[in-house]
Design an enzyme around this catalytic site. Structure first.
Site, mmCIF file in Angstrom:
data_model
loop_
_atom_site.group_PDB
_atom_site.id
_atom_site.type_symbol
_atom_site.label_atom_id
_atom_site.label_comp_id
_atom_site.label_asym_id
_atom_site.label_seq_id
_atom_site.Cartn_x
_atom_site.Cartn_y
_atom_site.Cartn_z
ATOM 1 N N TYR A 334 0.850 -1.192 0.000
ATOM 2 C CA TYR A 334 0.000 0.000 0.000
ATOM 3 C C TYR A 334 0.887 1.245 0.000
ATOM 4 O O TYR A 334 1.740 1.417 0.859
ATOM 5 C CB TYR A 334 -0.894 -0.051 1.241
ATOM 6 C CG TYR A 334 -2.018 0.961 1.333
ATOM 7 C CD1 TYR A 334 -2.198 1.976 0.399
ATOM 8 C CD2 TYR A 334 -2.937 0.885 2.367
ATOM 9 C CE1 TYR A 334 -3.244 2.878 0.497
ATOM 10 C CE2 TYR A 334 -3.990 1.788 2.493
ATOM 11 C CZ TYR A 334 -4.135 2.789 1.552
ATOM 12 O OH TYR A 334 -5.169 3.686 1.655
ATOM 13 N N CYS A 335 0.679 2.117 -0.983
ATOM 14 C CA CYS A 335 1.388 3.405 -1.074
ATOM 15 C C CYS A 335 2.897 3.177 -1.151
ATOM 16 O O CYS A 335 3.373 2.440 -2.008
ATOM 17 C CB CYS A 335 0.981 4.306 0.093
ATOM 18 S SG CYS A 335 1.501 6.034 -0.091
ATOM 19 N N ILE A 336 3.684 3.789 -0.261
ATOM 20 C CA ILE A 336 5.147 3.629 -0.307
ATOM 21 C C ILE A 336 5.543 2.167 -0.127
ATOM 22 O O ILE A 336 6.580 1.729 -0.637
ATOM 23 C CB ILE A 336 5.825 4.514 0.761
ATOM 24 C CG1 ILE A 336 7.345 4.488 0.595
ATOM 25 C CG2 ILE A 336 5.431 4.095 2.159
ATOM 26 C CD1 ILE A 336 8.079 5.415 1.553
#
Length: 601
Positions: A334-336
C-alpha cells in the site's frame, strides 16, 4: 429593595464571578503558552517555505512582462481598481437607501461563507467581496507570468494559493461572524476554550502548531478500532507480524501478506468492523498476515531502504512461509509499501526466488516523472531542508510530514479545523479516520533521503533502474501476476501515474482497477456501503486518457472484483490455520505494541 433590583444585582455578581474566573484562566493559559514556547523544538527554516529565488524569479518575470506589454499590466490594474471602487460605491448606495443588496458571487458554494451574515450584513458582505476581488487579482497575476519554467510557475501558484487561503476573513476573529456570535452567546467562554485548545495542540507537538483533527480520548487501539482478533507471531527491530484468527472453517492454502505504508499506521485497514478490509478478507476465507512497522526514533538514523527490504519484506515473507508451511505467498503493498514491494520483487527475480505468487498494489507509485501536487515540495531547497533536518534529528519527524500533507488541502485540514477549535472553542470530532490521520510515524534519516532523492526526485526506478543491495532493480523485472488499485481523485498517488508505472512492469498478467474517490476512501470502500464504483479496462497499452475513455464502469466496491482475482491465485481449500498452532509461541494480541508508540514517544 425591589425584586427587580435584587435580580439585577445577582446577575451582575454572576457576571463578575465569570469574568474573574476567565481572567484567572487566561493567566494560567498565558503561563502555559510561555512554557511551551520557551521549550519549543525548532526545525529547519527551509521547511517553512520556498527560498527567495522563487519570488525573485517571479518578480523578474512579472517586470519583464510589464516592460514588454505595459498595456496589459495597466488593464489588469485598472480592472482591479474598478472592481474595488465599484463594490465600495455599491455598499455606500445601499446603506444610503437603508438596506443592503447582496452582491452575487460564487462564494455561496464555499463552506467558509455559509453564514447568512456574509450576504446580509454590510460589514461582512463588504469584507467578503473585497477578499474575493483580491484573491482573483492575485491568481490573475500568477497566470499572467509567462517567462518562468513550468515547474517554477507551478510552485508559485501553490504558494500564492497558500497566501490567499491564509488571508481569508474567516481566519480572523474580527471578520468571522460565526466566531463572534459564539463568543457573545457564551460570554467569551468559547474564546477561552479556543485558547486552551491552541495551547494543548502546541504542547502535544513540542511547540509546532499542528491542528488536532479528532478527539483522541474517544479511541482505543484494540478497544474500538483495530479490533479484528489476531496474534503477534513475530517481532524484530523493524516490524511486528500479526496473524489474524480465522473466521471460517476452511481457508485458501496460499496465505496473504499485507505491507502497509510506514508513514502511517496499518489500522487504516482495520478501523472498525463495518469498514475493515482486514476483517472482510478474513471472512472470505484467507489466512491473513499484517506487517505493523516500528515507529522509528533517532536510533534508526542509519536505517535505509535496504533494511526495510531485508529485515522487513524478506523477513516477513520467510516467516509467513514457515508458519504456513508453503513455498509461495500472495503479497499486497500500500502506497510507499507498494513502491518498495516492486523493488523487492525485482530483487527476488534477480535472485531466482519465487516466494511471491502474485502481487497487489494499492495506490502505489513507481513512476515519479510527474510529481503532481507534491512538486512544490520536491525541489532542491525543500529537500535540502529535509536533509538538514534529518541530519540534525536522525529522523524526519512525523509533524513535518503531517504539516506538508495537510497544506495540500489547507482549508479542510488546517484553517477550517483551526477556526472551529481555536475561535469557536469546539472539541474536535470523534472521527476514527481523522484520529488515524493524526497518528503518524517518523521516518529514518537515511531511508527518507533515499526515497526523496533517488525515487521521487531522480525517478530512478522507472528511468533506468535503482541500485540497492548490490543489484540494479528495474520495473521490467516485476513479471508475476499483478493487480493494481488506483483512486480517481487521489492527490498523493495520482491514478494516471500509478497506471504509467504498471505499464512498465514486465508481467504478462496485469489487472488495473481505478476506483472512485481518493487515497483513503477509495481503498477503504466496503461493499456494504454501496458508495463508490470503479473502472476496468483490460487494454493497458493505451494512454491513460484513452484507457479511461474506453473503460467499463461498475457500481459498488472493487473489493469483490479483487477477491475474485485473488481467489484464482490462492490455491485449494484447507482447514483454517490458527495463530500459535503447532506450538509456535505468540507474542501478544493484535494489534500489537509497535502500533501504539506515538511519533513523539
Amino acid at each position: 429593595m425591589t425584586t427587580r433590583t435584587t435580580e439585577a444585582d445577582a446577575t451582575t455578581e454572576a457576571s463578575m464571578t465569570r469574568m474573574t474566573h476567565n481572567l484567572k484562566k487566561i493567566e494560567e493559559l498565558t503561563e502555559r503558552l510561555g512554557q511551551v514556547m520557551a521549550n519549543r523544538k525548532t526545525h529547519q527554516p527551509a521547511l517553512d517555505g520556498p527560498n527567495q529565488d522563487l519570488f525573485a524569479k517571479a518578480a523578474q518575470a512579472y517586470m519583464a512582462e510589464a516592460m514588454q506589454n505595459p498595456a496589459k499590466l495597466m488593464e489588469r490594474q485598472m480592472g482591479y481598481w474598478s472592481k474595488t471602487l465599484t463594490q465600495f460605491m455599491q455598499v455606500q448606495q445601499s446603506l444610503a437607501k437603508g438596506g443592503l443588496d447582496a452582491t452575487q458571487d460564487n462564494a455561496a458554494k464555499d463552506r467558509r461563507f455559509a453564514n447568512p451574515l456574509w450576504d446580509t450584513h454590510p460589514y461582512f458582505n463588504y469584507v467578503k467581496q473585497q477578499y474575493l476581488i483580491n484573491a482573483a487579482a492575485l491568481q490573475q497575476a500568477v497566470e499572467d507570468v509567462t517567462d518562468m519554467e513550468p515547474h517554477e510557475k507551478q510552485r508559485l501558484a501553490y504558494f500564492n494559493r497558500q497566501i490567499i487561503d491564509l488571508m481569508s476573513p474567516t481566519n480572523f476573529l474580527a471578520t468571522n461572524p460565526d466566531a463572534l456570535e459564539r463568543a457573545i452567546e457564551t460570554e467569551g467562554e468559547s474564546l477561552i476554550r479556543g485558547i486552551e485548545n491552541l495551547i494543548s495542540d502546541l504542547e502535544a507537538n513540542d511547540g509546532e502548531l499542528i491542528v488536532r483533527l479528532a478527539d483522541e480520548s474517544a479511541f482505543e487501539l484494540g478497544g474500538n478500532i483495530a479490533t479484528t482478533p489476531g496474534k503477534v507471531v513475530f517481532r524484530n527491530r523493524m516490524f511486528e507480524l500479526i496473524q489474524y484468527a480465522p473466521s471460517t472453517e476452511k481457508v485458501h492454502s496460499t496465505p496473504l501478506l499485507i505491507f502497509p505504508p510506514w508513514i502511517n499506521k496499518f489500522y487504516i485497514l482495520d478501523l472498525k468492523a463495518q469498514n475493515s478490509l482486514v476483517k472482510w478478507i478474513v471472512d472470505q476465507g484467507y489466512t491473513l498476515f499484517m506487517v505493523s512497522w516500528v515507529n522509528p526514533d533517532s536510533s534508526y538514523s542509519d536505517v535505509g531502504m535496504e533494511d526495510y527490504v531485508q529485515e522487513g519484506y524478506l523477513a516477513a515473507i520467510d516467516q509467513v512461509k514457515e508458519i504456513c508451511g508453503v513455498k509461495q505467498i500472495n503479497a499486497v503493498g500500500y502506497c510507499i509499501a507498494g513502491t518498495t514491494l516492486s523493488l523487492t520483487l525485482s530483487l527476488l527475480k534477480q535472485r531466482g526466488d519465487t516466494s511471491i505468487k502474485s502481487a497487489t498494489f494499492f495506490t502505489a507509485l513507481t513512476d515519479f516523472s510527474d510529481q503532481g501536487e507534491f512538486q512544490p515540495f520536491l525541489t532542491d531547497d525543500f529537500i535540502d531542508g529535509i536533509e538538514a533536518e534529518t541530519k540534525d534529528k536522525g529522523m524526519l519527524p512525523s509533524v513535518i510530514m503531517a504539516r506538508t500533507f495537510s497544506f495540500l488541502r489547507s482549508n479542510d485540514l488546517v484553517y477550517g479545523p483551526a477556526v472551529k477549535s481555536y475561535m469557536m472553542g469546539e472539541t474536535p470530532p470523534a472521527f476514527d479516520l481523522l484520529y488515524w490521520n493524526g497518528d503518524g510515524a517518523n521516518l529514518p534519516a537515511k531511508m527518507a533521503m533515499q526515497y526523496l532523492r533517488g525515487l521521487c526526485q531522480g525517478n530512478q526506478l522507472a528511468d533506468g533502474g535503482y541500485d540497492l543491495m548490490g543489484h540494479h532493480l528495474e520495473l521490467g523485472d516485476v513479471d508475476i501476476p499483478l493487480c493494481a488499485i488506483a483512486c480517481e481523485t487521489d492527490h498523493i498517488a495520482p491514478w494516471k501515474d500509478s497506471y504509467r508505472g504498471v505499464q512498465q512492469m514486465g508481467s504478462k498478467n496485469k489487472t488495473f482497477i481505478m476506483t472512485q474517490s481518493g487515497h483513503i476512501a477509495g481503498i477503504v470502500n466496503p461493499p456494504s456501503k454501496k458508495k463508490y464504483g470503479h473502472y476496468t479496462n483490460d487494454d493497458l497499452d493505451l494512454e491513460y486518457t484513452d484507457w479511461l475513455a474506453d473503460a467499463d464502469f461498475h457500481e459498488g466496491s472493487w473489493w469483490p472484483r479483487w477477491e475474485s482475482w485473488l481467489k484464482k491465485r490462492s490455491g485449494k481449500q484447507i482447514a483454517a490455520r490458527k495463530p500459535g498452532a503447532g506450538g509456535r509461541k505468540t507474542l501478544g494480541d493484535a494489534p500489537g505494541s509497535y502500533v501504539a508508540k506515538k511519533a513523539n514517544g
